[in-house]
Write a protein that holds these residues in place. Structure first.
Motif, short mmCIF file in Angstrom:
data_model
loop_
_atom_site.label_atom_id
_atom_site.label_comp_id
_atom_site.label_asym_id
_atom_site.label_seq_id
_atom_site.Cartn_x
_atom_site.Cartn_y
_atom_site.Cartn_z
N TRP A 46 0.85 -1.20 0.00
CA TRP A 46 0.00 0.00 0.00
C TRP A 46 0.88 1.25 0.00
O TRP A 46 0.71 2.16 -0.80
N ARG A 47 1.85 1.24 0.91
CA ARG A 47 2.75 2.40 1.00
C ARG A 47 3.54 2.55 -0.30
O ARG A 47 3.72 3.64 -0.82
N MET A 123 -13.87 -0.33 -7.53
CA MET A 123 -12.68 -0.25 -6.68
C MET A 123 -11.83 -1.51 -6.83
O MET A 123 -10.62 -1.45 -6.93
N ASP A 124 -12.50 -2.66 -6.82
CA ASP A 124 -11.79 -3.92 -6.97
C ASP A 124 -11.10 -3.98 -8.34
O ASP A 124 -9.93 -4.35 -8.46
N SER A 125 -11.82 -3.58 -9.38
CA SER A 125 -11.26 -3.69 -10.73
C SER A 125 -10.15 -2.67 -10.99
O SER A 125 -9.18 -2.97 -11.67
N ILE A 126 -10.32 -1.47 -10.46
CA ILE A 126 -9.30 -0.45 -10.69
C ILE A 126 -7.97 -0.93 -10.11
O ILE A 126 -6.92 -0.89 -10.78
N ALA A 127 -8.02 -1.44 -8.89
CA ALA A 127 -6.78 -1.96 -8.28
C ALA A 127 -6.28 -3.19 -9.04
O ALA A 127 -5.09 -3.32 -9.31
N SER A 128 -7.21 -4.06 -9.42
CA SER A 128 -6.79 -5.29 -10.08
C SER A 128 -6.22 -5.06 -11.47
O SER A 128 -5.41 -5.83 -11.95
N CYS A 129 -6.65 -3.99 -12.12
CA CYS A 129 -6.07 -3.64 -13.42
C CYS A 129 -4.81 -2.79 -13.24
O CYS A 129 -4.27 -2.28 -14.23
N GLY A 130 -4.40 -2.59 -12.01
CA GLY A 130 -3.18 -1.81 -11.76
C GLY A 130 -3.36 -0.33 -12.06
O GLY A 130 -2.38 0.37 -12.32
N LEU A 131 -4.59 0.14 -12.04
CA LEU A 131 -4.83 1.54 -12.38
C LEU A 131 -4.77 2.42 -11.14
O LEU A 131 -5.23 2.03 -10.07
N PRO A 132 -4.22 3.61 -11.29
CA PRO A 132 -4.14 4.53 -10.16
C PRO A 132 -5.48 5.24 -9.93
O PRO A 132 -5.73 6.28 -10.53
N MET A 214 -7.46 -0.97 -1.02
CA MET A 214 -8.15 -1.73 -2.07
C MET A 214 -7.10 -2.60 -2.75
O MET A 214 -6.27 -2.11 -3.54
N VAL A 215 -7.10 -3.88 -2.37
CA VAL A 215 -6.02 -4.77 -2.78
C VAL A 215 -6.28 -5.30 -4.19
O VAL A 215 -7.33 -5.89 -4.44
N GLY A 216 -5.35 -5.09 -5.08
CA GLY A 216 -5.50 -5.58 -6.45
C GLY A 216 -5.27 -7.09 -6.52
O GLY A 216 -4.66 -7.69 -5.63
N TYR A 217 -5.77 -7.68 -7.60
CA TYR A 217 -5.69 -9.13 -7.74
C TYR A 217 -4.26 -9.56 -8.08
O TYR A 217 -3.80 -9.43 -9.21
N LYS A 220 0.26 -6.73 -6.41
CA LYS A 220 1.00 -5.87 -5.49
C LYS A 220 0.55 -4.42 -5.49
O LYS A 220 1.21 -3.55 -4.93
N ILE A 221 -0.57 -4.16 -6.15
CA ILE A 221 -1.11 -2.81 -6.13
C ILE A 221 -2.14 -2.71 -5.00
O ILE A 221 -3.01 -3.58 -4.88
N VAL A 222 -2.03 -1.69 -4.19
CA VAL A 222 -3.06 -1.43 -3.18
C VAL A 222 -3.45 0.03 -3.27
O VAL A 222 -2.65 0.93 -2.97
N ASN A 223 -4.66 0.28 -3.73
CA ASN A 223 -5.17 1.64 -3.83
C ASN A 223 -5.94 2.00 -2.56
O ASN A 223 -6.03 1.20 -1.64
N THR A 224 -6.54 3.17 -2.57
CA THR A 224 -7.18 3.67 -1.36
C THR A 224 -8.65 4.02 -1.57
O THR A 224 -8.98 4.73 -2.53
N MET A 225 -9.49 3.53 -0.69
CA MET A 225 -10.85 4.06 -0.61
C MET A 225 -10.87 4.95 0.64
O MET A 225 -10.64 4.47 1.75
N ARG A 226 -11.11 6.21 0.42
CA ARG A 226 -11.07 7.17 1.53
C ARG A 226 -12.48 7.58 1.92
O ARG A 226 -13.22 8.13 1.11
N LEU A 227 -12.85 7.27 3.16
CA LEU A 227 -14.19 7.64 3.64
C LEU A 227 -14.04 8.67 4.76
O LEU A 227 -13.25 8.48 5.68
N TRP A 228 -14.82 9.73 4.66
CA TRP A 228 -14.68 10.85 5.58
C TRP A 228 -15.63 10.72 6.76
O TRP A 228 -16.81 10.43 6.59
#
Ligand code: T68
Length: 807
Positions: A46-47, A123-132, A214-217, A220-228
């Motif tokens: 993630w980092r 969210m799942d697909s964006i991370a799994s496709c390696g998209l930022p 948001m762990v990609g399939y 090794k990509i982990v994106n972020t879902m930010r909830l306020w």
């Protein structure tokens, strides 16, 4: 990590966290232990993902959505981390069943239905496709209400999903921002005569982000879902000393509005919208500024997506920050705003098109209102003399004392898309036709999709195994490879293996039904499923009327040659949607009547499963034989349960509405049962005003018999509700053409019944449905958003141990 190492780590973590051994620990303690092992394992990725984006000045998309509906995350994260099998086996060796731990996790239900679930599939697909790409939303204290049936009525209970804490989130205090609400704003000239806003009164809200990885399939990509989340800023503590003051403050973001496809129009909702919009946009700008790039180029770093109109104030908030805070000229700021923003429309239902009164908006976010007024003024100024006067009046943002949020979103962005081909066409030709005339290039289609990993690999391991053995494992990464299954449509071994998997899933659903509703259903029967929010346009009533018909027919002739059927419903009604709740009551009463009637020899069963949610969908969908997608043509923007069900081998009964049209194109007419009015025919009726439900009722004795059952005592305990529904059909002329489509629907049902009797043919149809579902992967959908709308690219590995899987 291998199994041995996992077991060692697991035991060590359990000892560290709880000072316990496996045999002493509760399921909850074991769940916490496993979760903590997982989060510490992916936080490194993630980092690094975050650092890589930053170091590469990667353009990122931000998906603003007032709803996210991820469901449970334990298994999905295990699968995406590549740990699922290993953990399942390792735990088993320690005497722990993974599925027992899964039960501990509450569903994260911060959404109503399709719209929120789509956001989570993305969210799942964006991370799994390696998209930022990132999510941006609200951390509601209470999710969507829990549904219980009492005396066959729906009652709503609060969903206290945070009670035991949330494993997956990280509170990021250092990233908090303040949001200004209410008060007065006036413009004051500075020494150069430039007008700047001066705020008087109002209050400051502290927005604290909780980030979820948001762990990609397996990439090794982990994106972020930010909830306020909302907090009282320390300097404002004094204002909230009393319990009431504190409570009314905290209430602001504590509950999700439970109305899908309908605007409640309450001030608190508007506050929620501004709260997460302002917090999200501020944090994007703060991040961008830390990159030290010219403000003029922000569109090369950020794409903001407005998911339905709820976040449409992003347009004005972005303008506010650029103009008021960054001292940019209006023209430059406007140009950037449109380049950064894009918008998805999810409905053509008039009552769902969001509007706010000017007064309310001035009251909640006065500066935003001023900016919208200026956008509107310039919009008119630019078009006057160029475009037809009436067209300008119809498209402007502020009309008749109201702010039209869809207009703001379209005018303030470079892209407006619908969610299925038919829907996008209707936007252009009917609903947003005026805007299409103004901005033809902004309109495009992005047919919805679903997260294949959750809806096959996790939900249907039995079928997944058969797929692996038949076509290899590549479908797990590339869903188009499901097509390889078509090579086996004459292969009895494969047909039987798929049928066996279905049977197994039906048996476990039958067991669930038995233990939760006390109803005995046979897995040999056809499992016929309609699962979605309860709404008149979705026509659960049409399904019910057909069930009543079958029941009456069986009563007349118990030997009627029909396949035994179990009709299964799952649906929540908005608590304030009286009519929808009446439908629930009547379905439940019909269920009580039918299920207790032994004279029909168990040929018909009706089950309304309580509290439909993502986890329940994961149980029902793999067990479905028939998928009911029967909305009135033109009303369902896309639908997504239709895709999940076909993927799992169910055969669809459908109107030509939403994505059903594309499902028909994918499988061919022989592998789907299409019925009912087309969207063109529906519009004809509107135009000619020549639909008279009462004529049908008077002419057609079958309709008469079935509809009368609502009021003649055939069904007990529905005096009020039966009459209400009867009146909606006869007295108020059947707004959604239920009676008009009834005969055709019964014929489609009959054809399904016949097809099922030919076992081999049925299995082939089912196989073709699965084989052709690949195109409905949300991996495809988000890739299209990435290419056509957001212009973002996957991050490529620049050091060896961070390989990115390409799709
Ligand atoms: C759904 N919309 C569409 N709205 O009805 C469905 N609305 O056809 C489509 O497949 C899905 O979006 C995804 O595109 C909704 O689910 C809401 O939930 C909603 C919530 C609040 C206010 C208005």
């Amino acid at each position: 990590m291998d199994k041995k190492e996992f077991k060692k780590k697991f035991k060590r973590r359990l000892a560290e966290k709880f000072a316990m051994e496996v045999t002493d620990a509760s399921s909850n303690e074991l769940y916490q232990t496993l979760g903590s092992l997982m989060t510490s394992a992916y936080s490194q990725d993630w980092r690094e993902t975050w650092k890589d984006y930053r170091e590469n000045n990667q353009k990122q998309s931000y998906y603003f959505s007032i709803e996210f509906l991820p469901g449970k995350m334990l298994k999905s994260n295990l699968l995406n981390m590549g740990w699922l099998e290993l953990v399942e086996e390792g735990l088993d060796e320690l005497g722990i069943q993974l599925n027992d731990l899964v039960e501990i996790e509450p569903d994260m239900a911060l959404g109503n239905g399709g719209l929120g679930r789509l956001a989570s599939c993305f969210m799942d697909s964006i991370a799994s496709c390696g998209l930022p790409g990132n999510g941006n939303g609200i951390r509601y204290e209470y999710g969507l209400f829990k549904q219980r049936f009492v005396d066959n009525y729906q009652v709503e209970l609060p969903d206290e999903w945070l009670q035991k804490g949330n494993l997956w989130e990280v509170r990021k205090e250092s990233k908090a921002v303040d949001v200004q609400i209410g008060g007065n704003v006036y413009l004051k000239p500075d020494q150069y005569g430039k007008l700047s806003p001066v705020y008087e009164g109002g209050s400051k809200l502290r927005a604290v982000p909780y980030d979820t990885g948001m762990v990609g399939y397996q990439n090794k990509i982990v994106n972020t879902m930010r909830l306020w989340s909302l907090e009282i800023p320390p300097e404002e503590e004094d204002r909230y000393r009393s319990i009431e003051a504190r409570r009314s403050f905290e209430d602001l973001t504590s509950v999700l509005y439970p109305d899908d496809s309908n605007e409640a129009g309450r001030k608190m909702r508007l506050t929620q919208e501004y709260f997460f919009v302002s917090a999200g946009v501020q944090s994007i700008l703060r991040y961008f500024k830390s990159l030290n790039q010219p403000m003029d180029e922000i569109n090369q770093y950020a794409a903001i997506h407005i998911n339905d109109t709820h976040p449409a104030m992003c347009v004005a908030e972005f303008m506010r920050l650029l103009v008021d805070e960054e001292q940019m000229s209006w023209e430059r700021a406007w140009d950037l705003t449109r380049k950064v923003m894009s918008y998805t429309n999810h409905t053509i239902m008039a009552e769902a098109l969001e509007k706010w009164s000017i007064d309310m908006m001035k009251n909640v976010c006065p500066r935003i209102y001023q900016i919208i007024e200026e956008i509107d003024r310039r919009f008119v100024e630019e078009l006057i003399g160029v475009q037809d006067f009436d067209l300008i009046q119809r498209t402007r943002i502020i009309q008749d004392g109201q702010v039209h949020m869809a207009h703001l979103a379209i005018i303030g962005s470079h892209s407006t898309n619908g969610v299925a081909k038919l829907h996008s066409d209707l936007l252009k030709s009917v609903v947003l036709h005026d805007f299409y005339l103004l901005y033809p290039d902004r309109f495009n289609n992005k047919t919805n999709g679903i997260a294949m990993r959750r809806w096959v690999q996790l939900a249907n391991p039995a079928m997944s195994k058969v797929l692996d053995a038949t076509i290899g494992k590549t479908w797990r990464k590339n869903s188009d490879d499901l097509r390889l299954l078509l090579n086996y449509e004459e292969d009895d071994q494969v047909l039987n293996a798929l049928a066996e998997a279905k049977y197994q899933n039906k048996r476990s659903l039958a067991a669930y039904i038995k233990s939760h509703c006390g109803i005995e259903v046979s897995p040999e029967a056809i499992f016929d499923v309609q699962i979605k929010r309860l709404h008149a346009y979705k026509r659960q009533l049409l399904n019910l009327l057909h069930i009543i018909k079958l029941y009456l027919d069986l009563k007349e002739n118990p030997e009627l040659p029909i396949e035994p059927r179990v009709f299964i419903f799952g649906a929540k009604a908005a608590p304030s949607y009286h009519y929808a709740k009446s439908i629930i009551k009547v379905i439940n009463e019909v269920a009580s009547l039918i299920n207790a009637d032994e004279t029909i020899k168990g040929k018909l069963k009706l089950v309304f499963l309580e509290n439909y949610n993502v986890s329940l969908a994961e149980r029902i969908i793999p067990a479905a034989d028939v998928s009911e997608q029967i909305s009135l043509a033109s009303k369902e923007a896309s639908g997504t349960s239709n895709m999940k069900l076909m993927l799992n081998g169910a055969v669809t009964i459908a109107t030509l509405d939403g994505a059903n049209v594309e499902i028909r194109d994918a499988v061919g007419d022989d592998n789907i049962a299409i019925f009912g009015l087309t969207e063109g025919e529906v519009y004809q009726y509107y135009e000619k005003r020549n639909y008279h439900a009462i004529d049908l009722y008077e002419r057609d004795t079958t309709i008469q018999k079935v509809v009368n059952a609502l009021i003649d005592g055939t069904i007990p305990n529905i005096t009020k509700e039966g009459q209400e529904i009867f009146d909606s059909l006869i007295k108020y002329n059947d707004e959604f053409f239920v009676l008009r489509d009834f005969e055709d629907y019964c014929a489609a049902q009959m054809s399904v019944n016949q097809a099922y009797q030919d076992t081999r043919r049925w299995r082939q149809i089912s196989l073709r449905n699965t084989a052709n579902a690949g195109r409905f992967s949300s991996d495809r959908t988000v890739q299209q958003y990435a290419d056509d709308i957001w212009q973002i690219e996957p991050l490529f590995a620049h050091n060896d141990n961070r390989g990115v899987t390409q799709h």
